[in-house]
Design a protein around this motif. Structure first.
Motif, short mmCIF file in Angstrom:
data_model
loop_
_atom_site.label_atom_id
_atom_site.label_comp_id
_atom_site.label_asym_id
_atom_site.label_seq_id
_atom_site.Cartn_x
_atom_site.Cartn_y
_atom_site.Cartn_z
N VAL A 179 108.26 8.99 19.97
CA VAL A 179 106.99 9.67 19.71
C VAL A 179 106.75 9.65 18.20
O VAL A 179 107.65 9.97 17.42
N PHE A 180 105.56 9.26 17.78
CA PHE A 180 105.14 9.34 16.37
C PHE A 180 103.80 10.06 16.35
O PHE A 180 102.84 9.61 16.98
N LEU A 181 103.71 11.16 15.60
CA LEU A 181 102.43 11.84 15.47
C LEU A 181 102.33 12.49 14.09
O LEU A 181 103.27 12.44 13.29
N GLY A 182 101.17 13.08 13.80
CA GLY A 182 100.91 13.61 12.45
C GLY A 182 101.16 15.10 12.34
O GLY A 182 101.78 15.71 13.21
N ALA A 183 100.69 15.68 11.24
CA ALA A 183 100.83 17.12 11.03
C ALA A 183 99.67 17.60 10.17
O ALA A 183 99.11 16.85 9.37
N ASP A 184 99.32 18.86 10.38
CA ASP A 184 98.26 19.48 9.58
C ASP A 184 98.83 20.43 8.54
O ASP A 184 98.19 20.69 7.51
N ARG A 185 100.00 20.98 8.82
CA ARG A 185 100.69 21.79 7.82
C ARG A 185 102.16 21.86 8.21
O ARG A 185 102.49 22.18 9.35
N ILE A 186 103.03 21.53 7.25
CA ILE A 186 104.48 21.58 7.51
C ILE A 186 105.08 22.66 6.62
O ILE A 186 104.85 22.65 5.40
N TYR B 20 94.70 3.93 5.83
CA TYR B 20 95.52 3.23 6.81
C TYR B 20 96.01 4.12 7.96
O TYR B 20 96.18 3.67 9.09
N GLY B 21 96.26 5.38 7.65
CA GLY B 21 96.75 6.30 8.67
C GLY B 21 98.14 6.82 8.38
O GLY B 21 98.87 6.24 7.58
N THR B 22 98.50 7.93 9.04
CA THR B 22 99.84 8.50 8.89
C THR B 22 100.72 7.94 10.02
O THR B 22 101.34 6.88 9.85
N ALA B 23 100.73 8.59 11.19
CA ALA B 23 101.51 8.03 12.31
C ALA B 23 100.94 6.68 12.74
O ALA B 23 101.69 5.73 13.02
N LEU B 24 99.62 6.58 12.74
CA LEU B 24 99.02 5.29 13.12
C LEU B 24 99.29 4.23 12.04
O LEU B 24 99.35 3.03 12.34
N GLY B 25 99.47 4.68 10.82
CA GLY B 25 99.84 3.76 9.73
C GLY B 25 101.22 3.16 9.98
O GLY B 25 101.45 1.97 9.73
N PHE C 272 111.57 12.11 18.29
CA PHE C 272 110.26 12.70 18.02
C PHE C 272 110.05 12.73 16.50
O PHE C 272 110.72 13.48 15.79
N TYR C 273 109.14 11.88 16.00
CA TYR C 273 108.92 11.75 14.55
C TYR C 273 107.55 12.28 14.12
O TYR C 273 106.55 12.01 14.79
N VAL C 274 107.56 12.96 12.98
CA VAL C 274 106.32 13.48 12.38
C VAL C 274 106.05 12.65 11.13
O VAL C 274 106.97 12.39 10.35
N VAL C 275 104.81 12.22 10.95
CA VAL C 275 104.46 11.41 9.78
C VAL C 275 103.35 12.12 9.01
O VAL C 275 102.26 12.37 9.56
N ALA C 276 103.61 12.45 7.75
CA ALA C 276 102.60 13.16 6.95
C ALA C 276 102.93 13.02 5.47
O ALA C 276 104.11 12.99 5.10
N PRO C 277 101.91 12.98 4.62
CA PRO C 277 102.19 12.93 3.18
C PRO C 277 102.74 14.26 2.69
O PRO C 277 102.55 15.29 3.36
N THR C 278 103.38 14.26 1.51
CA THR C 278 103.95 15.52 1.00
C THR C 278 102.85 16.55 0.71
O THR C 278 103.13 17.75 0.63
N SER C 279 101.59 16.10 0.59
CA SER C 279 100.49 17.07 0.40
C SER C 279 100.28 17.94 1.64
O SER C 279 99.59 18.95 1.57
N LEU D 180 113.04 20.70 17.49
CA LEU D 180 112.51 19.65 18.37
C LEU D 180 112.16 18.37 17.61
O LEU D 180 111.69 17.40 18.20
N VAL D 181 112.34 18.41 16.28
CA VAL D 181 111.90 17.28 15.45
C VAL D 181 113.08 16.42 15.01
O VAL D 181 114.05 16.92 14.44
N THR D 182 113.00 15.13 15.25
CA THR D 182 114.08 14.22 14.85
C THR D 182 114.04 13.99 13.33
O THR D 182 115.07 14.05 12.66
N ALA D 183 112.84 13.71 12.80
CA ALA D 183 112.72 13.47 11.36
C ALA D 183 111.25 13.55 10.95
O ALA D 183 110.36 13.43 11.79
N ILE D 184 111.05 13.79 9.65
CA ILE D 184 109.68 13.83 9.10
C ILE D 184 109.56 12.71 8.07
O ILE D 184 110.36 12.64 7.12
N ILE D 185 108.58 11.84 8.28
CA ILE D 185 108.41 10.69 7.38
C ILE D 185 107.31 11.00 6.38
O ILE D 185 106.18 11.32 6.76
N THR D 186 107.63 10.92 5.09
CA THR D 186 106.63 11.14 4.04
C THR D 186 106.59 9.89 3.16
O THR D 186 107.42 8.98 3.33
#
Ligand SMILES: CSC[C@@H](O)[C@@H](O)C(=O)COP(=O)(O)O
Length: 351
Positions: free
Chosen positions: A234-241, A169-174, A267-274, A326-332
């Motif tokens: 802003v909603f976007l993903g992450a490759d490593r947090i 489904y997607g992370t930020a696009l989800g 400014f929101y980051v969306v990524a699974p805990t993995s 610079l990050v408001t929150a991280i959604i997992t």
């Protein structure tokens, strides 16, 4: 809403969509060779942090399924070789290494049974589990993150974080998809994401298929649009947090974060805990440098066309690092982490 699985294990083959051809055509490829899966990751036919994790796990499954022999030690050696080859593809997204470790650990545990068949089964089962969990966490992140989007919002996103970057489904696009499915009339602004144009090619293609309103912009237009009040979130993903909240994401993310802070845009980051890596510090984070020709030329399949003087020197880091302030929150999939991230992320990982 049609959700693609960009990479899958079908029988004894790995099947994937070569995303370099999107949006022009859908080219599906298949292989029984884990080395070919590694090549597809390196050449970014399969791309996006969670998707390369799933692809690497399926690469391990191929190494197990196509090992001809019944000796457990030989099979383990083959799996270690495969792990090395698959790990040596792209250095930044942690999901790749996380998935390889998980499958290897499961294989080692299964050796206790003393049978190569049991090890094979365990490896395939673990790889499928990683894919399934990714699909489920996409759906959870979507539901959690959609609460932060209001009817009428204009959401800016960068790179591609949809079906072509994850197992589903997607992370930020989800999150964007979930808000749309809830009936919120939103509009998306997608950055083109030079040099490989994942935003222009992949994100626009996915959103158009879903009927979600989208406007494409060049990467250089973000500041102007924010200064005119045209971006709500802003909603976007992450490759490593990292536990500090610093995160690596597609090149261009940092400048969007600075602009968002300046203009008061959440400014929101969306990524699974993995995607959270509790093991390394900022100094240890490796940023992938790619072929300079990616900057000199158009993206595949038009890579013969140069946009500049052929021998100009270039920089081509594939990712940048955004600091936590610079990050408001991280959604997992386990919930939302707010600053201070070293407390909130740790809590989510433990929970
Ligand atoms: C959902 S993965 C994180 C994305 O925001 C993005 O950085 C990404 O997809 C990685 O890009 P890639 O195209 O693999 O180089």
């Amino acid at each position: 809403m049609e959700v693609l699985k960009p990479v899958d294990l079908v029988g004894d083959k790995v099947v994937w969509l070569d995303t370099r051809y999107i949006p022009w055509k859908e080219v599906w490829k298949e292989t029984t060779d884990y080395k070919e899966v590694a090549r597809a990751i390196k050449d970014m036919e399969v791309r996006g942090a969670p998707a390369i994790g799933v692809a690497a796990a399926f690469g391990m499954a191929l190494a197990a399924l196509h090992y001809e022999g019944e000796d457990v030690e030989g099979l383990l050696r083959r799996l270690r070789e495969a792990k090395e080859v698959l790990a040596n593809t792209r250095p930044t997204a942690v999901n790749l290494f996380w998935a390889l470790e998980r499958v290897m650990k499961r294989a080692e545990e299964a050796t206790r049974s003393g049978s190569a068949e049991a090890v094979r089964e365990a490896v395939v089962e673990e790889a499928r589990k990683i894919q399934q969990e990714d699909i489920e966490s996409n759906v959870k992140m979507g539901k959690i993150g959609a609460k932060l989007i209001e009817d009428g919002d204009v959401v800016l996103t960068h790179c591609n974080t949809g079906s072509l970057a994850t197992a589903g489904y997607g992370t930020a696009l989800g999150v964007i998809r979930a808000a749309w499915e809830e009936g919120k009339r939103i509009e998306v602004i997608a950055t083109e994401t030079r040099p490989l144009d994942q935003g222009a090619r992949l994100t626009v293609w996915e959103l158009k298929r879903d009927g979600i309103p989208v406007k494409l912009i060049a990467d250089t237009m973000v500041g102007y649009l924010m200064s005119k009040g045209k971006v709500d979130k802003v909603f976007l993903g992450a490759d490593r947090i990292l536990l500090s909240g610093h995160f690596a994401n597609k090149i261009g993310t940092y400048q969007i974060a600075v602009l968002a802070k300046h203009h008061g845009v959440p400014f929101y980051v969306v990524a699974p805990t993995s995607t959270v890596d509790p093991k390394i510090t900022l100094d240890e984070l490796v940023i992938e440098e790619r072929d300079p020709d990616e900057v000199r030329r158009c993206p595949y399949p038009f890579e013969k066309v140069y946009v500049t003087v052929r021998d100009v020197e270039v920089y081509n880091p594939a990712f940048d690092v955004t600091p936590p302030e610079l990050v408001t929150a991280i959604i997992t999939e386990r919930g939302i982490a707010y600053p201070p991230f070293y407390v909130s992320l740790k809590k989510l990982l433990e929970g």
